[in-house]
Enzyme design. Structure first.
Site, PDB file in Angstrom:
ATOM      1  N   GLN A   1      -2.441   2.394 -23.318  1.00  9.15           N
ATOM      2  CA  GLN A   1      -3.565   1.493 -22.895  1.00  9.15           C
ATOM      3  C   GLN A   1      -3.566   0.198 -22.336  1.00  9.15           C
ATOM      4  O   GLN A   1      -4.224  -0.311 -21.240  1.00  9.15           O
ATOM      5  CB  GLN A   1      -4.815   1.710 -23.892  1.00  9.15           C
ATOM      6  CG  GLN A   1      -5.821   1.082 -23.281  1.00  9.15           C
ATOM      7  CD  GLN A   1      -7.343   1.371 -24.428  1.00  9.15           C
ATOM      8  OE1 GLN A   1      -7.063   2.061 -25.344  1.00  9.15           O
ATOM      9  NE2 GLN A   1      -8.101   0.410 -24.854  1.00  9.15           N
TER      10      GLN A   1
ATOM     11  N   CYS B   1      -2.190   9.364 -23.921  1.00 14.40           N
ATOM     12  CA  CYS B   1      -0.345   8.626 -25.105  1.00 14.40           C
ATOM     13  C   CYS B   1       0.387   9.220 -24.871  1.00 14.40           C
ATOM     14  O   CYS B   1       0.547  10.126 -24.626  1.00 14.40           O
ATOM     15  CB  CYS B   1      -1.172   8.485 -26.289  1.00 14.40           C
ATOM     16  SG  CYS B   1      -0.523   8.426 -27.287  1.00 14.40           S
ATOM     17  N   GLU B   2       1.414   8.241 -24.465  1.00  9.60           N
ATOM     18  CA  GLU B   2       3.093   8.560 -24.169  1.00  9.60           C
ATOM     19  C   GLU B   2       3.490   9.125 -25.240  1.00  9.60           C
ATOM     20  O   GLU B   2       4.835   9.714 -24.744  1.00  9.60           O
ATOM     21  CB  GLU B   2       2.967   7.887 -22.783  1.00  9.60           C
ATOM     22  CG  GLU B   2       3.628   6.001 -24.063  1.00  9.60           C
ATOM     23  CD  GLU B   2       4.534   5.463 -23.214  1.00  9.60           C
ATOM     24  OE1 GLU B   2       4.001   5.849 -21.122  1.00  9.60           O
ATOM     25  OE2 GLU B   2       4.949   4.185 -23.113  1.00  9.60           O
ATOM     26  N   HIS B   3       2.785   8.477 -26.267  1.00 17.98           N
ATOM     27  CA  HIS B   3       3.677   8.697 -28.073  1.00 17.98           C
ATOM     28  C   HIS B   3       3.192   9.874 -28.187  1.00 17.98           C
ATOM     29  O   HIS B   3       4.758  10.406 -28.513  1.00 17.98           O
ATOM     30  CB  HIS B   3       3.415   7.487 -28.755  1.00 17.98           C
ATOM     31  CG  HIS B   3       3.433   6.352 -28.106  1.00 17.98           C
ATOM     32  ND1 HIS B   3       2.529   5.681 -27.781  1.00 17.98           N
ATOM     33  CD2 HIS B   3       4.451   5.561 -26.945  1.00 17.98           C
ATOM     34  CE1 HIS B   3       3.450   3.522 -27.982  1.00 17.98           C
ATOM     35  NE2 HIS B   3       4.274   4.454 -27.392  1.00 17.98           N
ATOM     36  N   HIS B   4       2.669  10.436 -28.187  1.00 17.43           N
ATOM     37  CA  HIS B   4       2.315  11.702 -28.576  1.00 17.43           C
ATOM     38  C   HIS B   4       1.227  12.829 -27.562  1.00 17.43           C
ATOM     39  O   HIS B   4       1.667  13.709 -28.066  1.00 17.43           O
ATOM     40  CB  HIS B   4       0.775  11.602 -29.887  1.00 17.43           C
ATOM     41  CG  HIS B   4       1.602  10.725 -30.924  1.00 17.43           C
ATOM     42  ND1 HIS B   4       0.894   9.100 -31.361  1.00 17.43           N
ATOM     43  CD2 HIS B   4       2.373  11.225 -32.005  1.00 17.43           C
ATOM     44  CE1 HIS B   4       1.750   8.755 -31.853  1.00 17.43           C
ATOM     45  NE2 HIS B   4       2.699   9.357 -32.184  1.00 17.43           N
TER      46      HIS B   4
ATOM     47  N   CYS C   1      -4.176  10.109 -31.767  1.00 17.46           N
ATOM     48  CA  CYS C   1      -3.242  10.294 -32.267  1.00 17.46           C
ATOM     49  C   CYS C   1      -3.191   9.921 -33.288  1.00 17.46           C
ATOM     50  O   CYS C   1      -2.974   9.554 -34.284  1.00 17.46           O
ATOM     51  CB  CYS C   1      -1.920   9.472 -31.434  1.00 17.46           C
ATOM     52  SG  CYS C   1      -2.026   7.636 -30.879  1.00 17.46           S
TER      53      CYS C   1
ATOM     54  N   HIS D   1      -8.339   6.808 -29.877  1.00 15.77           N
ATOM     55  CA  HIS D   1      -7.075   7.195 -29.363  1.00 15.77           C
ATOM     56  C   HIS D   1      -6.873   8.438 -30.349  1.00 15.77           C
ATOM     57  O   HIS D   1      -6.829   7.776 -31.573  1.00 15.77           O
ATOM     58  CB  HIS D   1      -5.549   6.733 -29.659  1.00 15.77           C
ATOM     59  CG  HIS D   1      -5.701   5.520 -28.556  1.00 15.77           C
ATOM     60  ND1 HIS D   1      -4.606   4.809 -27.949  1.00 15.77           N
ATOM     61  CD2 HIS D   1      -6.106   4.288 -28.410  1.00 15.77           C
ATOM     62  CE1 HIS D   1      -4.699   4.535 -26.742  1.00 15.77           C
ATOM     63  NE2 HIS D   1      -5.705   3.811 -27.119  1.00 15.77           N
TER      64      HIS D   1
HETATM   65  N1  LIG Z   1       0.576  -0.507 -27.899  1.00 18.07           N
HETATM   66  C1  LIG Z   1       0.195   0.973 -28.186  1.00 18.07           C
HETATM   67  N2  LIG Z   1       0.443   2.101 -29.385  1.00 18.07           N
HETATM   68  C2  LIG Z   1       0.003   2.822 -29.248  1.00 18.07           C
HETATM   69  C3  LIG Z   1      -0.891   3.563 -27.910  1.00 18.07           C
HETATM   70  N3  LIG Z   1      -1.039   4.734 -28.063  1.00 18.07           N
HETATM   71  C4  LIG Z   1      -0.721   5.385 -29.169  1.00 18.07           C
HETATM   72  N4  LIG Z   1      -0.411   4.193 -29.723  1.00 18.07           N
HETATM   73  C5  LIG Z   1       0.920   3.667 -31.270  1.00 18.07           C
HETATM   74  O1  LIG Z   1       2.035   4.231 -30.067  1.00 18.07           O
HETATM   75  C6  LIG Z   1       3.337   3.858 -32.056  1.00 18.07           C
HETATM   76  C7  LIG Z   1       4.306   5.313 -31.626  1.00 18.07           C
HETATM   77  O2  LIG Z   1       4.733   4.713 -33.140  1.00 18.07           O
HETATM   78  P1  LIG Z   1       5.769   5.742 -33.890  1.00 18.07           P
HETATM   79  O3  LIG Z   1       6.182   4.704 -35.459  1.00 18.07           O
HETATM   80  O4  LIG Z   1       7.054   5.721 -32.633  1.00 18.07           O
HETATM   81  O5  LIG Z   1       5.101   7.510 -34.270  1.00 18.07           O
HETATM   82  P2  LIG Z   1       4.675   7.716 -35.952  1.00 18.07           P
HETATM   83  O6  LIG Z   1       5.013   7.908 -36.521  1.00 18.07           O
HETATM   84  O7  LIG Z   1       4.112   9.427 -34.945  1.00 18.07           O
HETATM   85  O8  LIG Z   1       3.766   7.029 -35.613  1.00 18.07           O
HETATM   86  P3  LIG Z   1       2.039   7.503 -36.941  1.00 18.07           P
HETATM   87  O9  LIG Z   1       1.304   6.955 -35.187  1.00 18.07           O
HETATM   88  O10 LIG Z   1       2.032   5.633 -37.421  1.00 18.07           O
HETATM   89  O11 LIG Z   1       2.532   8.107 -36.962  1.00 18.07           O
HETATM   90  C8  LIG Z   1       2.263   4.505 -32.990  1.00 18.07           C
HETATM   91  O12 LIG Z   1       1.100   3.089 -34.305  1.00 18.07           O
HETATM   92  C9  LIG Z   1       0.941   4.152 -32.205  1.00 18.07           C
HETATM   93  O13 LIG Z   1      -1.157   4.324 -32.474  1.00 18.07           O
HETATM   94  C10 LIG Z   1      -1.118   2.589 -27.096  1.00 18.07           C
HETATM   95  O14 LIG Z   1      -2.752   2.975 -25.778  1.00 18.07           O
HETATM   96  N5  LIG Z   1      -0.873   1.621 -26.770  1.00 18.07           N
HETATM   97 ZN   LIG Z   2      -0.079   8.858 -29.783  1.00 23.48          ZN
END
Ligand SMILES: Nc1nc2c(ncn2[C@@H]2O[C@H](COP(=O)(O)OP(=O)(O)OP(=O)(O)O)[C@@H](O)[C@H]2O)c(=O)[nH]1
Ligand SMILES: [Zn+2]
Length: 235
Positions: free
Chosen positions: A165, A124-127, A195, A193
């Site tokens: 994804q 996952c590119e976010h975490h 995360c 996921h």
């Molecule tokens: N659409 C999508 N979202 C993803 C994927 N992998 C992770 N995420 C989401 O990326 C989002 C990042 O949200 P942010 O609010 O920027 O980060 P955050 O504060 O860590 O969010 P939380 O996970 O809700 O604690 C989260 O809602 C994750 O569930 C993916 O493959 N697709």
């Molecule tokens: Zn993530």
């Protein structure tokens, strides 16, 4: 090894050559020597673009920043291990997964070809946490078919990037459509996921499903229903 003080940490030079760790003051040259491969996989993507010494430095900074001692015995090799792990997890970044679809067989077959349950592990590119699951790929050939294992190779390589994804699903569909001139492509991915399960909202068991439809599977409801029926069929 020296301790890295996060407050005094500076971006190391970005042109540190691959595996020449002596140019990075905080890196252990012995610990980043590549292990000899057990076998040579001619289809394996190149990992040469990954700057292992810089990752090592960054991991030392993180360990220090969370209050750990990067020089205690149990953590001494961790930065090098993590660097190798990222090299492996992101090996698909600079490669062309479509190359696996270059070798085709002429075959007058124009019905559905489906390979189900191709396991994958992506990031996952976010975490930078893994999301793991299965991909299902179906296509309608137009005079040429591809070796079945090549579809799994495409998934394996596309997965090895930081991404969401949705993009992974579309990337696979686009590659199959374009490289095979397929008249229909259906890709369905289902994944858990980390995360969402081990941190944040903490919902173990939640599953994310994504699909990408091309050609007949997008335009013709009957074809779409047929392929989704096969993907979801109990075996
Ligand atoms: N659409 C999508 N979202 C993803 C994927 N992998 C992770 N995420 C989401 O990326 C989002 C990042 O949200 P942010 O609010 O920027 O980060 P955050 O504060 O860590 O969010 P939380 O996970 O809700 O604690 C989260 O809602 C994750 O569930 C993916 O493959 N697709
Ligand atoms: Zn993530």
């Amino acid at each position: 090894m020296q301790n890295v003080d996060p407050r005094s940490y500076k971006e190391p030079s970005s042109n540190v050559p691959f595996l020449q760790s002596d140019s990075g003051a905080n890196c252990n040259a012995a610990s980043i020597s590549p292990e000899p491969p057990l076998f040579h996989d001619r289809n394996a993507p190149s990992r040469d673009h990954v700057d292992l010494p810089r990752i090592e430095q960054a991991v030392r900074v993180i360990l220090d920043a969370v209050g750990e001692d990067p020089d205690r015995e149990g953590l001494l090799e961790t930065p090098a291990r993590v660097a190798r792990m990222y090299a492996e997890m992101f090996a698909g970044l600079k490669s062309d997964p479509g190359r696996h679809l270059a070798k085709v067989f002429t075959e007058e077959y124009d019905e559905i070809v489906l390979v189900r349950d191709i396991s994958f592990c992506s990031m996952c590119e976010h975490h930078l946490l893994p999301f793991t699951g299965r991909a299902h790929i179906a296509y309608l050939p137009s005079g040429k078919v591809v070796g079945l294992s090549k579809l799994a190779r495409v998934v394996e390589e596309v997965a090895r990037r930081p991404q969401v994804q949705e993009r992974m699903t579309q990337t696979i569909a686009d590659l199959v459509e374009q490289r095979l001139s397929a008249t229909g492509v259906a890709v369905v991915c289902e994944a858990t996921h980390s995360c969402m399960t081990m941190r944040g909202v903490r919902k173990p068991g939640s599953l994310c499903l994504t699909s990408a439809m091309r050609g007949a599977f997008r335009d013709d409801p009957k074809s779409r229903a047929e392929v989704l029926g096969l993907i979801n069929r109990e075996v």
